[in-house]
Motif scaffolding. Structure first.
Motif, PDB file in Angstrom:
ATOM      1  N   PRO A 103     -13.213 -11.101  -9.670  1.00  0.00           N
ATOM      2  CA  PRO A 103     -11.779 -11.136  -9.344  1.00  0.00           C
ATOM      3  C   PRO A 103     -11.309 -12.463  -8.754  1.00  0.00           C
ATOM      4  N   ARG A 104     -12.235 -13.268  -8.214  1.00  0.00           N
ATOM      5  CA  ARG A 104     -11.822 -14.532  -7.607  1.00  0.00           C
ATOM      6  C   ARG A 104     -11.935 -15.689  -8.594  1.00  0.00           C
ATOM      7  N   THR A 105     -13.067 -15.772  -9.291  1.00  0.00           N
ATOM      8  CA  THR A 105     -13.274 -16.889 -10.230  1.00  0.00           C
ATOM      9  C   THR A 105     -12.694 -16.622 -11.607  1.00  0.00           C
ATOM     10  N   ARG A 106     -12.364 -15.342 -11.888  1.00  0.00           N
ATOM     11  CA  ARG A 106     -11.852 -14.901 -13.192  1.00  0.00           C
ATOM     12  C   ARG A 106     -12.893 -15.048 -14.311  1.00  0.00           C
ATOM     13  N   GLU A 107     -14.151 -15.176 -13.954  1.00  0.00           N
ATOM     14  CA  GLU A 107     -15.210 -15.258 -14.963  1.00  0.00           C
ATOM     15  C   GLU A 107     -15.428 -13.894 -15.603  1.00  0.00           C
ATOM     16  N   PHE A 108     -15.841 -13.928 -16.875  1.00  0.00           N
ATOM     17  CA  PHE A 108     -16.206 -12.712 -17.606  1.00  0.00           C
ATOM     18  C   PHE A 108     -17.534 -12.966 -18.290  1.00  0.00           C
ATOM     19  N   GLU A 109     -18.430 -11.978 -18.275  1.00  0.00           N
ATOM     20  CA  GLU A 109     -19.706 -12.130 -18.972  1.00  0.00           C
ATOM     21  C   GLU A 109     -20.328 -10.766 -19.242  1.00  0.00           C
ATOM     22  N   LEU A 110     -21.264 -10.757 -20.189  1.00  0.00           N
ATOM     23  CA  LEU A 110     -22.061  -9.563 -20.429  1.00  0.00           C
ATOM     24  C   LEU A 110     -23.228  -9.563 -19.459  1.00  0.00           C
ATOM     25  N   PHE A 111     -23.494  -8.413 -18.878  1.00  0.00           N
ATOM     26  CA  PHE A 111     -24.619  -8.268 -17.966  1.00  0.00           C
ATOM     27  C   PHE A 111     -25.881  -7.875 -18.736  1.00  0.00           C
ATOM     28  N   CYS A 112     -25.739  -6.950 -19.678  1.00  0.00           N
ATOM     29  CA  CYS A 112     -26.829  -6.586 -20.568  1.00  0.00           C
ATOM     30  C   CYS A 112     -26.207  -5.937 -21.801  1.00  0.00           C
ATOM     31  N   GLU A 113     -26.983  -5.827 -22.882  1.00  0.00           N
ATOM     32  CA  GLU A 113     -26.436  -5.356 -24.163  1.00  0.00           C
ATOM     33  C   GLU A 113     -27.250  -4.194 -24.694  1.00  0.00           C
ATOM     34  N   GLY A 114     -26.547  -3.256 -25.350  1.00  0.00           N
ATOM     35  CA  GLY A 114     -27.209  -2.131 -26.003  1.00  0.00           C
ATOM     36  C   GLY A 114     -27.047  -0.847 -25.205  1.00  0.00           C
ATOM     37  N   GLY A 115     -27.703   0.215 -25.700  1.00  0.00           N
ATOM     38  CA  GLY A 115     -27.694   1.472 -24.967  1.00  0.00           C
ATOM     39  C   GLY A 115     -26.872   2.589 -25.569  1.00  0.00           C
ATOM     40  N   SER A 116     -26.313   2.380 -26.775  1.00  0.00           N
ATOM     41  CA  SER A 116     -25.541   3.421 -27.452  1.00  0.00           C
ATOM     42  C   SER A 116     -24.164   3.576 -26.815  1.00  0.00           C
ATOM     43  N   ASN A 117     -23.635   4.810 -26.767  1.00  0.00           N
ATOM     44  CA  ASN A 117     -22.256   5.014 -26.322  1.00  0.00           C
ATOM     45  C   ASN A 117     -22.212   5.164 -24.810  1.00  0.00           C
ATOM     46  N   LEU A 118     -21.967   4.073 -24.109  1.00  0.00           N
ATOM     47  CA  LEU A 118     -22.075   4.035 -22.657  1.00  0.00           C
ATOM     48  C   LEU A 118     -20.849   4.671 -22.007  1.00  0.00           C
ATOM     49  N   PHE A 119     -21.116   5.521 -21.014  1.00  0.00           N
ATOM     50  CA  PHE A 119     -20.020   6.170 -20.287  1.00  0.00           C
ATOM     51  C   PHE A 119     -20.485   6.429 -18.866  1.00  0.00           C
ATOM     52  N   ARG A 157       0.810  -1.221   0.000  1.00  0.00           N
ATOM     53  CA  ARG A 157       0.000   0.000   0.000  1.00  0.00           C
ATOM     54  C   ARG A 157       0.843   1.271   0.000  1.00  0.00           C
ATOM     55  N   ASP A 158       1.956   1.233  -0.730  1.00  0.00           N
ATOM     56  CA  ASP A 158       2.796   2.438  -0.803  1.00  0.00           C
ATOM     57  C   ASP A 158       2.527   3.247  -2.065  1.00  0.00           C
ATOM     58  N   ASP A 159       1.477   2.887  -2.809  1.00  0.00           N
ATOM     59  CA  ASP A 159       1.090   3.578  -4.044  1.00  0.00           C
ATOM     60  C   ASP A 159       2.104   3.387  -5.160  1.00  0.00           C
ATOM     61  N   VAL A 160       2.981   2.416  -5.007  1.00  0.00           N
ATOM     62  CA  VAL A 160       3.934   2.075  -6.060  1.00  0.00           C
ATOM     63  C   VAL A 160       3.661   0.630  -6.463  1.00  0.00           C
ATOM     64  N   PRO A 161       3.245   0.387  -7.712  1.00  0.00           N
ATOM     65  CA  PRO A 161       2.963  -0.994  -8.111  1.00  0.00           C
ATOM     66  C   PRO A 161       4.136  -1.923  -7.819  1.00  0.00           C
ATOM     67  N   ASP A 162       3.831  -3.108  -7.312  1.00  0.00           N
ATOM     68  CA  ASP A 162       4.878  -4.062  -6.929  1.00  0.00           C
ATOM     69  C   ASP A 162       5.595  -4.642  -8.139  1.00  0.00           C
ATOM     70  N   ARG A 163       4.913  -4.686  -9.282  1.00  0.00           N
ATOM     71  CA  ARG A 163       5.507  -5.267 -10.494  1.00  0.00           C
ATOM     72  C   ARG A 163       4.676  -4.806 -11.690  1.00  0.00           C
ATOM     73  N   ASP A 164       5.099  -5.276 -12.849  1.00  0.00           N
ATOM     74  CA  ASP A 164       4.311  -4.993 -14.047  1.00  0.00           C
ATOM     75  C   ASP A 164       2.905  -5.571 -13.878  1.00  0.00           C
ATOM     76  N   PRO A 165       1.939  -4.996 -14.562  1.00  0.00           N
ATOM     77  CA  PRO A 165       0.553  -5.424 -14.325  1.00  0.00           C
ATOM     78  C   PRO A 165       0.263  -6.826 -14.850  1.00  0.00           C
ATOM     79  N   ASP A 166      -0.698  -7.485 -14.196  1.00  0.00           N
ATOM     80  CA  ASP A 166      -1.258  -8.730 -14.706  1.00  0.00           C
ATOM     81  C   ASP A 166      -2.316  -8.379 -15.744  1.00  0.00           C
ATOM     82  N   VAL A 167      -2.354  -9.138 -16.826  1.00  0.00           N
ATOM     83  CA  VAL A 167      -3.391  -8.955 -17.835  1.00  0.00           C
ATOM     84  C   VAL A 167      -4.544  -9.884 -17.483  1.00  0.00           C
ATOM     85  N   LEU A 168      -5.670  -9.320 -17.061  1.00  0.00           N
ATOM     86  CA  LEU A 168      -6.826 -10.110 -16.659  1.00  0.00           C
ATOM     87  C   LEU A 168      -7.724 -10.440 -17.845  1.00  0.00           C
ATOM     88  N   LEU A 169      -7.906  -9.469 -18.720  1.00  0.00           N
ATOM     89  CA  LEU A 169      -8.733  -9.663 -19.913  1.00  0.00           C
ATOM     90  C   LEU A 169      -8.056  -8.956 -21.078  1.00  0.00           C
TER      91      LEU A 169
END
Length: 1023
Positions: free
Chosen positions: A236-252, A175-187
């Motif tokens: 973050p624990r199971t590493r699952e990825f899925e769509l929750f819902c689809e559509g809606g134009s340019n989401l931000f 928790r020193d605000d300095v990343p411990d290493r290069d990032p992990d690629v999750l997706l």
């Protein structure tokens, strides 16, 4: 002096002299004081900021501390973080291959993740107020060199970062605000085509999943799942990825309310959407492509607005669940109005199983047209923070747009006497001490404490969390206990069964959702869910049961859905009938026999909620193209009442037509369609469908029973029943029938006509026929390759009806041979050239035929196939700049004289080298943009330029202004004339390049562009 200047719109009385006098008086009397507010220095901001009467708005940070911030978020210690989006609008280190009109860009490669990939300019920073006075004194850059980073979230021992195409995790165990290493690629696989359409706004859901949204014009392929705009989530624990819902134009932007309902923001002119698990939402289908479930058959729209939206689009909205700004903001939706340069707040109230929304008012107004709020958050002391991109340009840029990266603002909204008390460092607390924060009156603490408990997975807390969920009387407190119990691993079947009987409806609904996320349920739990569907009085529970039915097996889900339908309570609800359909569709094929038997049960005959779903089931089975599915569709039709059968046959026809339909990828929509390059549009082939014997026999009987009834006749033609096409042809050629009957027969035949039918109908366009009949016949006969087609088409091209002439040309222009025949007649003055529209002529370019191009050039001038996509992207950027504000005619007149008047005349003022603009289509902004961005796309014959090569090696370009036996005189774009002796001329070549230079307005600021267009589109003065 406060001066409100009148805007001269060209309608004021007087001639050109009066115009000049008007402008001079305006300048003398008002100077520049009437110019709309813009670009104020940080020292000016606080005195201009306006907020609600009982609140105080201040500038928390500005340039040079922060520049181009696109989000704000408080970490578990209460410190404010932001992303400075300095790499925008193009990623570093990549080469652009091509760009389309929506600024979707194809690059030469996919960059590697940081730090191996190209180093960009984006920075993730902590902005800190050390002395508690509400003003940041310092900024610390935590991660630098990012390349279009658009989201961050804290938890699980580090920092989650969204940098397309990657979801990254930077561990920081100490928790020193300095990343411990290069990032992990999750997706990996998120799209990078458009910097204003990236995945963004990482946000923890109450269920322990990390949620994000994606924009509209970037295509994502994550774990082989292709999608565009959607709400997605990652565990973050199971590493699952899925769509929750689809559509809606340019989401931000996305957020959750106190009861865990999800809301997401969009730029499509909407305030926000209510995000429901497994739902589908509207999109601009021509631009964004189809929904990825071709059998969705419908979609939800934005939350119903009870009051008009001002400004927009909404950006980075949040439900305010802080405490200090209780009245009136508590539980309202707060969001930036990016083009309105303000922040607004909205009251949300139930509307059936969803919501409606009413504008509460403006929360923050910087009174500065450079302001562009991008995100809103609240912190541990209840203060609201707003990030402001802050730039004079708010439009979508093309990849080469000039962008000012020197500015940026963050505002803070709080109580007038707030002391900015420091937050409790939740991550430093032991687990037991986190529990009180789960019911803190400021929900910021609840969310952060829940994430920490999700990391630690402490089973010793489960009894207390279970007790909190069961004994709390307030729904949000009971839910807080349930969510913490679930994310820390303590929601077992025994506890879930108890929660399904909870007295609070929201707890029951969320238990259903958490169980549904497992996808596999015990028989006992599944049966209890069925009982809820059968008897639960709450809309929120019934809605979630319908959503979760998509996630579990058909054996479990279908009984839930049938119980909901049997109750018949929710037929008028805005969401539940569609959620039930999407559940039924998911299991329609695997549970076919059960569904058919249910719908054919006489006890359900005529039940309203079953009637609509029967239509969809027939359509779905017809689209499946299998003997089992056809049998199911047929059984449903036979089991219906006689009154229902025609409607079900229409559903059958629609489903059959969808058998070969594929998911449509993003296209171009209608944007600049009149200027875009024309593609080849050859006559389409017949769309007949092959069906099995059982269905064919049934349709043959139905057609024989009612041979002229529209839907039965249509199905006979669609499925190629013997004699159907012949009957349509006989009807069309029968002069004894009314013209309407003959035309109707052709309209039915048209999608299914083959070459044989086309040739059989050729005599219709030879003989004189009613206009409606000819218009119906032309698309069919266009498919024939018979040489006998040319002469009658040429005759029709000289018809008195403009519609017939246009459709005849459409057929003629579809093939090079027939196109030449028409053009040769125009050259011989048999036809009038002005009868042909520009869009028709552009279509001829797709043939790539030299003789056709020569004739077009000779008769009309230089016409390309259309403006290239890269230039359409520039038109789009300029168009958005124009929409972002109001222009001033006076300044526009000066700009016209400076940039345009050498060649063009407007209202009698200017040169005569190019066309006089006074009587052109100046009101058409698209026409003006295309003329400025791509002047060589259309050059009338009289303005074609020439290139003269001389014997001494020089070349000169310009319009031929005069020529005689001794010399040829050219006039160039500056209006200068040059006489070139004929003895010195080696060659004269007609050029396809306009004398008007490209990028003429590239150096204009957005405001100057608006001023120029204000003058170009003004009304001429009265004589």
């Amino acid at each position: 002096m406060n001066c409100v200047a009148p805007q001269w719109d060209g309608s004021a009385p007087g001639c050109g002299l009066r115009r000049i006098i008007f402008l001079a008086i305006l300048t003398a009397s008002c100077g520049e004081s009437w110019v709309s507010a813009q670009g104020f220095a940080p020292s000016e901001v606080n005195r201009r900021l306006a907020t609600l009467p009982n609140l105080r708005a201040t500038l928390f940070a500005s340039e040079p501390l922060v520049r181009q911030p696109i989000l704000v978020k408080c970490d578990p210690r209460g410190r404010l973080w932001t992303i400075q989006y300095l790499q925008y609008p193009s990623p570093a280190g990549l080469q652009r291959v091509k760009t389309d009109r929506w600024s979707r860009t194809v690059y030469d490669r996919v960059p590697e993740p940081p730090p191996r990939g190209p180093r960009g300019a984006d920075v993730i920073s902590i902005v800190e107020d050390h002395d508690g006075d509400g003003v940041a004194e310092s900024v610390r850059h935590i991660i630098e060199g990012l390349n279009l980073a658009t989201g961050l979230e804290f938890g699980h021992g580090g920092l989650f970062v969204m940098q397309a195409p990657y979801l990254l995790f930077y561990p920081d165990a100490n928790r020193d605000d300095v990343p411990d290493r290069d990032p992990d690629v999750l997706l990996t696989g998120f799209g990078i085509e458009d910097a204003q359409s990236m995945p963004n706004h990482l946000t923890w859901g109450p269920d322990g999943w990390l949620y994000g949204v994606t924009g509209s014009t970037s295509t994502n392929v994550v774990r082989e799942r292709e999608f565009q705009q959607a709400v997605w989530r990652y565990h973050p624990r199971t590493r699952e990825f899925e769509l929750f819902c689809e559509g809606g134009s340019n989401l931000f932007g996305l957020t959750f309310d106190a009861l865990g309902q999800l809301f997401f923001s969009s730029n499509g002119g909407q305030v926000c959407y209510h995000g429901v698990q497994g739902a589908y939402y509207e999109k601009s289908f021509g631009k964004h492509g189809s929904l990825h479930n071709l059998y969705a058959y419908g979609w939800f729209t934005e939350i119903k607005k009870l009051t008009p939206q001002l400004g927009g689009p909404t950006t980075g909205g949040t439900i305010y669940l802080g405490k200090s700004l209780d009245d009136p903001l508590r539980r309202t939706f707060v969001a930036g109005d990016f083009l309105g340069h303000t922040v607004s707040w909205w009251k949300i109230q139930p509307r059936g199983s969803t919501f409606e929304i009413a504008r509460g008012g403006t929360l923050l107004n910087p009174h500065d047209s450079w302001s562009g709020p991008t995100d809103v958050c609240y912190g541990p002391d209840g203060s609201i923070y707003v990030s402001d991109f802050y730039d004079q340009r708010t439009a979508h840029p093309d990849p080469d747009a000039q962008w000012d990266r020197s500015n940026g603002r963050i505002y803070r909204i709080t109580l007038p006497n707030s002391d900015g008390a420091a937050a409790v460092d939740l991550e430093a607390l032991p687990n037991q001490e986190l529990l009180p924060f789960l019911t803190h009156e400021n929900h910021w603490y609840r969310q952060r404490a829940r994430v920490i408990l999700s990391e630690r997975q402490d089973a010793s807390l489960w009894p207390r969390l279970r007790d909190m969920a069961l004994r709390s009387e307030a729904p949000e407190d009971a839910l807080s206990g349930l969510w913490a119990l679930a994310v820390s691993g303590g929601l077992d079947d025994a506890t879930a069964r108890v929660m399904l009987d909870h007295p609070l409806a929201d707890v029951r609904a969320w238990t259903v959702r958490l169980l549904g996320d497992r996808c596999t349920l015990s028989a006992e739990v599944s049966e209890r869910c069925r009982q809820l569907a059968e008897s639960d009085p709450a809309l929120v529970v019934r809605s979630q049961l319908a959503s979760s039915a998509q996630r579990v097996s058909g054996a479990m889900a279908v009984p839930w859905l049938l119980a909901l339908l049997d109750r018949g309570l929710d037929g008028e609800d805005p969401y539940i009938p569609w959620l039930i359909w999407w559940g039924l569709e998911r299991h329609a094929l695997s549970s076919r026999d059960l569904l058919v038997a249910t719908w054919n049960d006489p006890r359900r005959a005529g039940a309203a909620m079953f009637v609509a779903q029967r239509d969809r089931l027939v359509r779905r089975y017809a689209a499946a193209d299998s003997i089992e599915a056809e049998t199911a569709a047929l059984d449903l039709i036979r089991g219906a009442t006689a009154d229902e059968q025609s409607r079900l046959l229409a559903a059958l026809s629609q489903g059959l037509s969808e058998r070969t339909v594929q998911v449509q990828r993003p296209g171009q929509g209608a944007l600049f369609s009149s200027q875009a390059a024309v593609s080849d549009a050859a006559p389409s082939a017949a769309n007949r469908v092959t069906i099995r014997a059982q269905l064919q026999e049934f349709l043959q009987q139905e057609w024989a029973r009612q041979p002229t009834e529209t839907i039965r006749f249509q199905l006979a033609l669609q499925t190629g029943l013997p004699g159907a096409a012949e009957q349509a042809i006989r009807m069309a050629r029968d002069p004894a029938l009314a013209a309407e009957q003959r035309s109707a027969a052709l309209q039915l035949l048209q999608p299914f006509a083959d070459q044989e039918a086309s040739e059989a109908l050729l005599p219709l366009i030879v003989d004189e026929q009613p206009e409606a009949l000819l218009l119906a016949a032309l698309p069919i006969v266009a498919r024939t390759k018979s040489p006998g087609l040319v002469k009658p088409l040429l005759n029709l091209a000289d018809n008195s009806s403009a519609a017939i002439r246009r459709h005849a040309r459409e057929v003629l222009f579809s093939r090079p041979r027939t196109a030449k025949a028409y053009l040769e007649r125009v050259a011989a003055r048999s036809y009038v050239p002005d009868d042909v529209a520009l869009s028709e002529l552009r279509g001829l370019a797709v043939h790539g035929d030299g003789e056709i191009n020569r004739l077009v050039r000779q008769l009309w001038g230089n016409l390309t196939a259309g403006t290239p996509e890269e230039k359409l992207a520039e038109m789009r950027r300029l168009n958005n700049d124009l929409r972002a504000g109001v222009g001033n005619v006076m300044r526009g007149h000066s700009l016209f004289k400076q940039h345009c008047a050498v060649c063009h005349r407007l209202f009698g003022d200017g040169g005569a080298i190019g066309p006089d603009l006074t009587n052109t289509s100046r009101a058409d902004r698209e026409f003006l943009l295309a003329s400025l961005v791509d002047p060589s796309a259309v050059i009338k014959r009289q303005y074609l330029t020439s290139t003269i090569a001389t014997t001494n090696g020089q070349t000169w370009n310009g319009l031929i202004a005069a020529e005689d036996a001794g010399s040829v005189t050219l006039i160039d774009s500056r209006g200068e004339r040059r006489a070139i002796p004929r003895a010195d001329i080696e060659e004269i070549v007609e050029s396809s390049v306009s004398l008007m230079p490209e990028k003429l307005i590239e150096k204009l600021s957005p405001q100057q562009l608006r001023d120029l267009f204000a003058y170009l589109q003004s009304t001429p003065p009265s004589p």
